[in-house]
Design an enzyme around this catalytic site. Structure first.
Site, PDB file in Angstrom:
ATOM      1  N   HIS A 140      -0.328  30.206   5.050  1.00 56.41           N
ATOM      2  CA  HIS A 140      -0.327  31.039   6.245  1.00 56.41           C
ATOM      3  C   HIS A 140       1.091  31.232   6.774  1.00 56.41           C
ATOM      4  O   HIS A 140       1.513  32.348   7.052  1.00 56.41           O
ATOM      5  CB  HIS A 140      -1.200  30.400   7.340  1.00 56.41           C
TER       6      HIS A 140
ATOM      7  N   ASP B 122      -0.143  33.988  14.064  1.00 55.14           N
ATOM      8  CA  ASP B 122      -1.208  34.029  13.073  1.00 55.14           C
ATOM      9  C   ASP B 122      -2.432  34.588  13.804  1.00 55.14           C
ATOM     10  O   ASP B 122      -2.664  34.252  14.971  1.00 55.14           O
ATOM     11  CB  ASP B 122      -1.498  32.615  12.563  1.00 55.14           C
TER      12      ASP B 122
ATOM     13  N   SER C 201      -2.946  26.258  -2.652  1.00 58.30           N
ATOM     14  CA  SER C 201      -2.131  25.186  -2.077  1.00 58.30           C
ATOM     15  C   SER C 201      -2.944  24.021  -1.514  1.00 58.30           C
ATOM     16  O   SER C 201      -2.379  23.019  -1.104  1.00 58.30           O
ATOM     17  CB  SER C 201      -1.249  25.772  -0.966  1.00 58.30           C
TER      18      SER C 201
ATOM     19  N   HIS D 140      -9.201  30.288  -7.243  1.00 56.09           N
ATOM     20  CA  HIS D 140     -10.114  29.927  -6.151  1.00 56.09           C
ATOM     21  C   HIS D 140     -10.344  31.130  -5.233  1.00 56.09           C
ATOM     22  O   HIS D 140     -11.052  31.005  -4.230  1.00 56.09           O
ATOM     23  CB  HIS D 140      -9.521  28.765  -5.353  1.00 56.09           C
TER      24      HIS D 140
HETATM   25  C1  U2F Z   1      -5.270  29.881   2.081  1.00 54.36           C
HETATM   26  O1  U2F Z   1      -4.627  30.026   0.848  1.00 54.36           O
HETATM   27  P1  U2F Z   1      -4.270  29.117  -0.428  1.00 54.36           P
HETATM   28  O2  U2F Z   1      -2.960  28.503  -0.287  1.00 54.36           O
HETATM   29  O3  U2F Z   1      -5.350  28.190  -0.787  1.00 54.36           O
HETATM   30  O4  U2F Z   1      -4.260  30.215  -1.639  1.00 54.36           O
HETATM   31  P2  U2F Z   1      -3.598  31.631  -1.825  1.00 54.36           P
HETATM   32  O5  U2F Z   1      -3.886  32.542  -0.700  1.00 54.36           O
HETATM   33  O6  U2F Z   1      -4.042  32.072  -3.155  1.00 54.36           O
HETATM   34  O7  U2F Z   1      -2.038  31.366  -1.844  1.00 54.36           O
HETATM   35  C2  U2F Z   1      -1.449  30.491  -2.741  1.00 54.36           C
HETATM   36  C3  U2F Z   1       0.019  30.883  -2.822  1.00 54.36           C
HETATM   37  O8  U2F Z   1       0.741  29.826  -3.440  1.00 54.36           O
HETATM   38  C4  U2F Z   1       1.490  30.318  -4.529  1.00 54.36           C
HETATM   39  C5  U2F Z   1       0.787  31.583  -4.963  1.00 54.36           C
HETATM   40  C6  U2F Z   1       0.267  32.143  -3.646  1.00 54.36           C
HETATM   41  O9  U2F Z   1       1.257  32.937  -3.027  1.00 54.36           O
HETATM   42  O10 U2F Z   1       1.694  32.435  -5.650  1.00 54.36           O
HETATM   43  N1  U2F Z   1       1.516  29.319  -5.624  1.00 54.36           N
HETATM   44  C7  U2F Z   1       2.672  29.149  -6.305  1.00 54.36           C
HETATM   45  O11 U2F Z   1       3.696  29.801  -6.059  1.00 54.36           O
HETATM   46  N2  U2F Z   1       2.695  28.208  -7.315  1.00 54.36           N
HETATM   47  C8  U2F Z   1       1.599  27.479  -7.629  1.00 54.36           C
HETATM   48  O12 U2F Z   1       1.705  26.658  -8.550  1.00 54.36           O
HETATM   49  C9  U2F Z   1       0.397  27.681  -6.927  1.00 54.36           C
HETATM   50  C10 U2F Z   1       0.387  28.629  -5.918  1.00 54.36           C
HETATM   51  C11 U2F Z   1      -6.796  29.841   2.000  1.00 54.36           C
HETATM   52  F1  U2F Z   1      -7.194  28.733   1.315  1.00 54.36           F
HETATM   53  C12 U2F Z   1      -7.347  31.113   1.371  1.00 54.36           C
HETATM   54  O13 U2F Z   1      -8.742  31.046   1.317  1.00 54.36           O
HETATM   55  C13 U2F Z   1      -6.876  32.318   2.165  1.00 54.36           C
HETATM   56  O14 U2F Z   1      -7.313  33.500   1.536  1.00 54.36           O
HETATM   57  C14 U2F Z   1      -5.349  32.299   2.265  1.00 54.36           C
HETATM   58  C15 U2F Z   1      -4.788  33.421   3.090  1.00 54.36           C
HETATM   59  O15 U2F Z   1      -5.222  33.345   4.401  1.00 54.36           O
HETATM   60  O16 U2F Z   1      -4.900  31.070   2.819  1.00 54.36           O
END
Ligand code: U2F
Length: 446
Positions: free
Chosen positions: A20, A114, A274, A344
């Site tokens: 975020h 946010d 993440s 995911h």
């Molecule tokens: C929350 O997001 P998350 O962090 O669980 O997952 P993503 O929205 O997919 O974002 C992961 C980011 O981390 C980066 C990847 C994405 O930009 O490129 N990344 C990376 O650079 N290297 C890695 O080895 C692994 C990931 C939430 F859980 C979601 O449900 C929401 O949709 C999101 C947005 O609000 O936030």
């Protein structure tokens, strides 16, 4: 006397969990670069600022806010950290902002938050300033939060029916979506801090000066129209990977070099974002499927692979694939060797796959992810869910075969390339995201 800043002072309040704060910071970096005379004060927790590498730079000053825990206390679980943080806000933000205003003598002229932060509406009224919330996820998911009261009402009246899992096709763009696809807290499991926060968000976003979203209009024009009718103004300013400065992820394991050795569209990229690590039996099933399928893979895995993956897996697959703690995901997904992404369904990953032209195998866990999965599969046709929602070796092998080696997979790739074209169009000089970004910058800095 030199006055370093004109009288504009923008306060930015980040949500310090998941992906975020990073996208919010990127958006601010772009705005701040164009207006060096405007001061930007960025607030998040110490841990979040360290993770996003938010640093004092030029006209951006970074501040830590209290995370809700006593000094030295570590949360046992991410949900505990989120719960305590929600409990501490908005007081923690308010204290930090008051200190900065007192220190600089500059009142807040715009509040960027946010979108989760419903209290932004009230705070902006007190400061007599603009409120600009950023929704970091997709248009369909913010819609269900805006329509939460309607959903609760309709679903409770439908629950007299025999049907346990009614569809919510009365909302534009969501035909085929069922109650079980909705984020928890919308109609079920509604008594917790996160659910309360999202519900309040849904009822206050209409008060915002403008709602910004990390998306592009053509991702779903019909939902964009509905949102426009609900908000004073909606600005689609993404995908951020194309419209904002990106922080560089080091490629210590040389993934990009390694990708060059492989055939076009042959590599499987695996990442669960993440926050999530799938449960042990699913990790095993996925590992076994990857090994048996024999296609090259890169698996971004932040746990302890020696301990958590099947015995001997790393050694046996050392020529087939790479397991890395944190990968340069965005660049990987843009490489022509990548054929599919196992995800995911986090919104940032979805946008990166769209821009990279990569179809997805979906294993959603929480929040917006099931709804995202539904849209990927049924609305855009660029993703396939795992049968029964949980990895087994057999269903993973079937999903790999479908996406990488079948006619259906070819059609998925075709569709994702069409969406990529829409995203690229949106960032042309007269494109919708570029125009919306200009409007956003003007509103924030005027
Ligand atoms: C929350 O997001 P998350 O962090 O669980 O997952 P993503 O929205 O997919 O974002 C992961 C980011 O981390 C980066 C990847 C994405 O930009 O490129 N990344 C990376 O650079 N290297 C890695 O080895 C692994 C990931 C939430 F859980 C979601 O449900 C929401 O949709 C999101 C947005 O609000 O936030």
């Amino acid at each position: 006397i030199t006055i370093p800043f004109d009288s504009k002072h923008v306060a930015i309040l980040a949500f310090p969990f998941g992906t975020h704060a990073g996208p919010l910071l990127s958006m601010v970096l772009r705005i701040a670069a164009e207006y060096p005379d405007v001061r930007f004060s960025f607030f998040s927790t110490r841990a979040s600022n360290a993770k996003t590498l938010a640093l004092n730079k030029g006209n951006i000053q970074v501040y830590n806010v209290h995370d809700g825990f006593p000094e030295g206390h570590m949360p046992r679980h991410p949900m505990e950290a989120i719960g305590k943080f929600i409990h501490a806000m908005p007081g923690n933000f308010r204290n930090a902002i008051d200190e900065v205003v007192a220190e600089t003598g500059m009142n807040i002229t715009c509040l960027i938050t946010d979108a989760f932060y419903w209290f932004g509406a009230e705070m902006a009224k007190e400061f007599d300033c603009k409120w600009v919330p950023l929704w970091t996820a997709g248009p369909h998911s913010v819609l269900v939060h805006i329509e939460t009261d309607l959903l609760r009402e309709r679903v409770s009246s439908k629950s007299n029916d025999v049907c346990d899992d009614p569809s919510i096709d009365f909302l534009t763009g969501l035909s085929g979506v069922k109650v079980s696809d909705l984020p928890e807290g919308v109609v079920r499991d509604i008594e917790n801090p996160m659910a309360t926060m999202l519900h309040r968000m849904g009822t206050t976003l209409s008060q915002a000066t403008v709602v910004a979203m990390n998306s592009f209009t053509d991702v779903h024009p019909a939902i964009a129209d509905v949102l426009k009718s609900k908000f004073k103004m909606l600005l689609n300013v993404g995908p951020f990977t194309l419209t904002t400065p990106q922080h560089h992820v080091p490629d210590e394991e040389r993934c990009l070099e390694w990708l060059k050795q492989h055939n076009k569209q042959s590599v499987i990229y695996v990442s669960f974002g993440s926050i999530i690590t799938p449960p042990p039996h699913e990790l095993f099933a996925l590992a076994e499927a990857l090994e048996e399928y024999k296609f090259p893979f890169i698996w971004a895995f932040s746990g302890n692979p020696e301990k958590q993956m099947p015995k001997g897996f790393l050694e046996r697959t050392k020529n087939q694939g790479k397991v890395v703690a944190w990968a340069p995901q965005n660049e990987i997904l843009q490489h022509s060797s990548v054929g599919v992404c196992v995800t995911h369904c986090g919104w940032n990953s979805i946008l990166e796959c769209m821009v990279g032209g990569v179809p997805m195998i979906c294993r959603p866990f929480f929040g917006d992810q099931k709804l995202n999965n539904k849209m990927l599969e049924h609305e855009w046709g660029i993703g396939v869910g795992i049968e029964n929602g949980v990895f087994t070796k057999e269903n993973t092998l079937r999903a790999l075969e479908l996406t990488l080696s079948s006619e259906k997979g070819r059609v998925m790739r075709q569709k994702v390339l069409e969406l990529r074209d829409c995203a690229l169009k949106a960032i042309e000089p007269q494109g919708s995201s570029i125009k919306d970004f200009t409007t956003l910058i003007n509103i924030v800095t005027s």
